[in-house]
Motif scaffolding. Structure first.
Motif, PDB file in Angstrom:
ATOM      1  N   GLU A 190       0.828  -1.211   0.000  1.00 42.25           N
ATOM      2  CA  GLU A 190       0.000   0.000   0.000  1.00 42.25           C
ATOM      3  C   GLU A 190       0.862   1.261   0.000  1.00 42.25           C
ATOM      4  OE1 GLU A 190      -3.378   2.076  -0.393  1.00 42.25           O
ATOM      5  OE2 GLU A 190      -3.359  -0.109  -0.223  1.00 42.25           O
ATOM      6  N   ALA A 191       1.899   1.263   0.829  1.00 44.73           N
ATOM      7  CA  ALA A 191       2.776   2.436   0.906  1.00 44.73           C
ATOM      8  C   ALA A 191       3.526   2.659  -0.404  1.00 44.73           C
ATOM      9  CB  ALA A 191       3.760   2.283   2.055  1.00 44.73           C
ATOM     10  N   VAL A 192       3.978   1.581  -1.018  1.00 46.24           N
ATOM     11  CA  VAL A 192       4.691   1.709  -2.290  1.00 46.24           C
ATOM     12  C   VAL A 192       3.733   2.206  -3.362  1.00 46.24           C
ATOM     13  CG1 VAL A 192       5.938   0.472  -4.101  1.00 46.24           C
ATOM     14  CG2 VAL A 192       6.404  -0.047  -1.705  1.00 46.24           C
ATOM     15  N   SER A 193       2.561   1.606  -3.420  1.00 49.72           N
ATOM     16  CA  SER A 193       1.576   2.014  -4.429  1.00 49.72           C
ATOM     17  C   SER A 193       1.188   3.480  -4.275  1.00 49.72           C
ATOM     18  CB  SER A 193       0.325   1.131  -4.354  1.00 49.72           C
ATOM     19  OG  SER A 193       0.623  -0.157  -4.827  1.00 49.72           O
ATOM     20  N   SER A 194       1.117   3.957  -3.034  1.00 50.44           N
ATOM     21  CA  SER A 194       0.741   5.361  -2.851  1.00 50.44           C
ATOM     22  C   SER A 194       1.837   6.297  -3.368  1.00 50.44           C
ATOM     23  CB  SER A 194       0.419   5.655  -1.385  1.00 50.44           C
ATOM     24  OG  SER A 194       1.573   5.563  -0.585  1.00 50.44           O
ATOM     25  N   THR A 195       3.092   5.861  -3.305  1.00 54.29           N
ATOM     26  CA  THR A 195       4.189   6.664  -3.848  1.00 54.29           C
ATOM     27  C   THR A 195       4.024   6.835  -5.364  1.00 54.29           C
ATOM     28  OG1 THR A 195       5.699   5.864  -2.145  1.00 54.29           O
ATOM     29  CG2 THR A 195       6.712   6.816  -4.100  1.00 54.29           C
ATOM     30  N   TYR A 196       3.502   5.803  -6.009  1.00 53.81           N
ATOM     31  CA  TYR A 196       3.384   5.797  -7.468  1.00 53.81           C
ATOM     32  C   TYR A 196       1.929   5.813  -7.936  1.00 53.81           C
ATOM     33  CZ  TYR A 196       8.255   4.416  -6.946  1.00 53.81           C
ATOM     34  OH  TYR A 196       9.580   4.365  -6.608  1.00 53.81           O
ATOM     35  N   SER A 197       1.037   6.370  -7.121  1.00 57.65           N
ATOM     36  CA  SER A 197      -0.393   6.294  -7.427  1.00 57.65           C
ATOM     37  C   SER A 197      -0.742   6.884  -8.797  1.00 57.65           C
ATOM     38  CB  SER A 197      -1.218   6.976  -6.334  1.00 57.65           C
ATOM     39  OG  SER A 197      -0.865   8.341  -6.244  1.00 57.65           O
ATOM     40  N   ASN A 198      -0.035   7.903  -9.225  1.00 59.83           N
ATOM     41  CA  ASN A 198      -0.364   8.545 -10.503  1.00 59.83           C
ATOM     42  C   ASN A 198       0.170   7.782 -11.728  1.00 59.83           C
ATOM     43  OD1 ASN A 198       2.275   9.244  -9.736  1.00 59.83           O
ATOM     44  ND2 ASN A 198       2.217  11.119 -10.957  1.00 59.83           N
ATOM     45  N   ILE A 199       0.969   6.745 -11.506  1.00 56.69           N
ATOM     46  CA  ILE A 199       1.496   5.961 -12.631  1.00 56.69           C
ATOM     47  C   ILE A 199       1.215   4.465 -12.469  1.00 56.69           C
ATOM     48  CG2 ILE A 199       3.296   7.588 -13.322  1.00 56.69           C
ATOM     49  CD1 ILE A 199       5.293   5.818 -11.704  1.00 56.69           C
ATOM     50  N   THR A 200       0.331   4.116 -11.514  1.00 52.87           N
ATOM     51  CA  THR A 200       0.030   2.713 -11.223  1.00 52.87           C
ATOM     52  C   THR A 200      -0.998   2.157 -12.185  1.00 52.87           C
ATOM     53  OG1 THR A 200       0.556   2.926  -8.877  1.00 52.87           O
ATOM     54  CG2 THR A 200      -0.897   1.126  -9.485  1.00 52.87           C
ATOM     55  N   ASN A 201      -0.735   0.942 -12.653  1.00 49.99           N
ATOM     56  CA  ASN A 201      -1.664   0.197 -13.493  1.00 49.99           C
ATOM     57  C   ASN A 201      -1.774  -1.205 -12.922  1.00 49.99           C
ATOM     58  OD1 ASN A 201      -2.218   1.741 -16.279  1.00 49.99           O
ATOM     59  ND2 ASN A 201      -0.195   2.247 -15.496  1.00 49.99           N
ATOM     60  N   LYS A 202      -3.004  -1.646 -12.626  1.00 50.20           N
ATOM     61  CA  LYS A 202      -3.221  -2.999 -12.110  1.00 50.20           C
ATOM     62  C   LYS A 202      -3.598  -3.926 -13.250  1.00 50.20           C
ATOM     63  CE  LYS A 202      -4.323  -2.403  -7.303  1.00 50.20           C
ATOM     64  NZ  LYS A 202      -5.155  -2.820  -6.193  1.00 50.20           N
ATOM     65  N   ILE A 203      -3.017  -5.124 -13.193  1.00 56.19           N
ATOM     66  CA  ILE A 203      -3.291  -6.153 -14.190  1.00 56.19           C
ATOM     67  C   ILE A 203      -3.683  -7.414 -13.436  1.00 56.19           C
ATOM     68  CG2 ILE A 203      -2.237  -7.645 -15.938  1.00 56.19           C
ATOM     69  CD1 ILE A 203      -0.474  -5.316 -16.757  1.00 56.19           C
ATOM     70  N   ASP A 204      -4.666  -8.139 -13.970  1.00 54.93           N
ATOM     71  CA  ASP A 204      -5.084  -9.403 -13.362  1.00 54.93           C
ATOM     72  C   ASP A 204      -3.975 -10.433 -13.579  1.00 54.93           C
ATOM     73  OD1 ASP A 204      -6.245 -11.735 -12.459  1.00 54.93           O
ATOM     74  OD2 ASP A 204      -7.905 -11.708 -13.899  1.00 54.93           O
ATOM     75  N   GLY A 205      -3.206 -10.691 -12.529  1.00 56.57           N
ATOM     76  CA  GLY A 205      -2.079 -11.610 -12.613  1.00 56.57           C
ATOM     77  C   GLY A 205      -2.460 -13.069 -12.552  1.00 56.57           C
ATOM     78  N   SER A 206      -3.759 -13.361 -12.435  1.00 61.83           N
ATOM     79  CA  SER A 206      -4.174 -14.764 -12.455  1.00 61.83           C
ATOM     80  C   SER A 206      -4.531 -15.207 -13.870  1.00 61.83           C
ATOM     81  CB  SER A 206      -5.342 -14.999 -11.494  1.00 61.83           C
ATOM     82  OG  SER A 206      -6.435 -14.183 -11.813  1.00 61.83           O
ATOM     83  N   SER A 207      -4.433 -14.292 -14.820  1.00 59.80           N
ATOM     84  CA  SER A 207      -4.649 -14.629 -16.234  1.00 59.80           C
ATOM     85  C   SER A 207      -3.461 -15.435 -16.748  1.00 59.80           C
ATOM     86  CB  SER A 207      -4.774 -13.353 -17.069  1.00 59.80           C
ATOM     87  OG  SER A 207      -5.844 -12.562 -16.644  1.00 59.80           O
TER      88      SER A 207
END
Length: 163
Positions: free
Chosen positions: A121-138
């Motif tokens: 969560e802390a890391v993602s908040s540092t990069y919130s404006n450039i974060t892209n989530k991908i379904d890694g179970s695909s």
């Protein structure tokens, strides 16, 4: 690492910064896999003015991650990584010599996963404006295609900025 923990932040950050300072990286760019893993590491990169253009999060359910890790096996002769279910060895001879890495037990994987969640969560908040989530179970093909699409978009945006 053998206890399921992470290498200390300072060591990893020093290694990453040293590698990113090399000429080939300056010319060709870089991709970090699994780093930064903590707010401390992300903060260290920020202080060094090292910032990614894109931050990709592979979103995978815990059960899938655990299954992927505990099924991994290492061939001590070739160094190749197999998975008993998803990428089995080619021959019985190879299968017979496979070993489980010390950090791939269910207990250690769960410990690593807990540490990851505490820091993610802390890391993602540092990069919130450039974060892209991908379904890694695909499937890996679908995941690679999505990542390739994100990288292509980024490249197109950079070309537009420089023209």
């Amino acid at each position: 690492m053998n206890a399921g923990g992470l290498v200390p932040d300072e060591i990893v950050t020093d290694m990453v910064a040293a590698r990113l300072d090399r000429e080939d990286v300056k010319q060709m760019g870089w991709l970090l896999d699994g780093y930064p893993r903590s707010s401390s590491q992300a903060g260290s990169l920020e202080k060094l003015q090292i910032r990614p253009d894109l931050y990709i999060v592979l979103d995978v359910p815990d059960e899938v991650l655990i299954e992927r890790c505990i099924g991994r096996r290492l061939d001590p002769v070739t160094g190749k990584i197999y998975h008993l279910k998803f990428f089995p060895p080619e021959t019985e001879e190879i299968k017979a010599r496979l070993i489980t890495r010390p950090d791939d037990t269910e207990e250690k994987v769960k410990s690593r996963l807990q540490i990851y969640k505490q820091n993610a969560e802390a890391v993602s908040s540092t990069y919130s404006n450039i974060t892209n989530k991908i379904d890694g179970s695909s499937s890996k093909e679908v995941i690679f295609k999505e990542i390739e699409s994100l990288l292509s978009q980024l490249q197109q945006e950079k070309v537009k900025l420089h023209t």
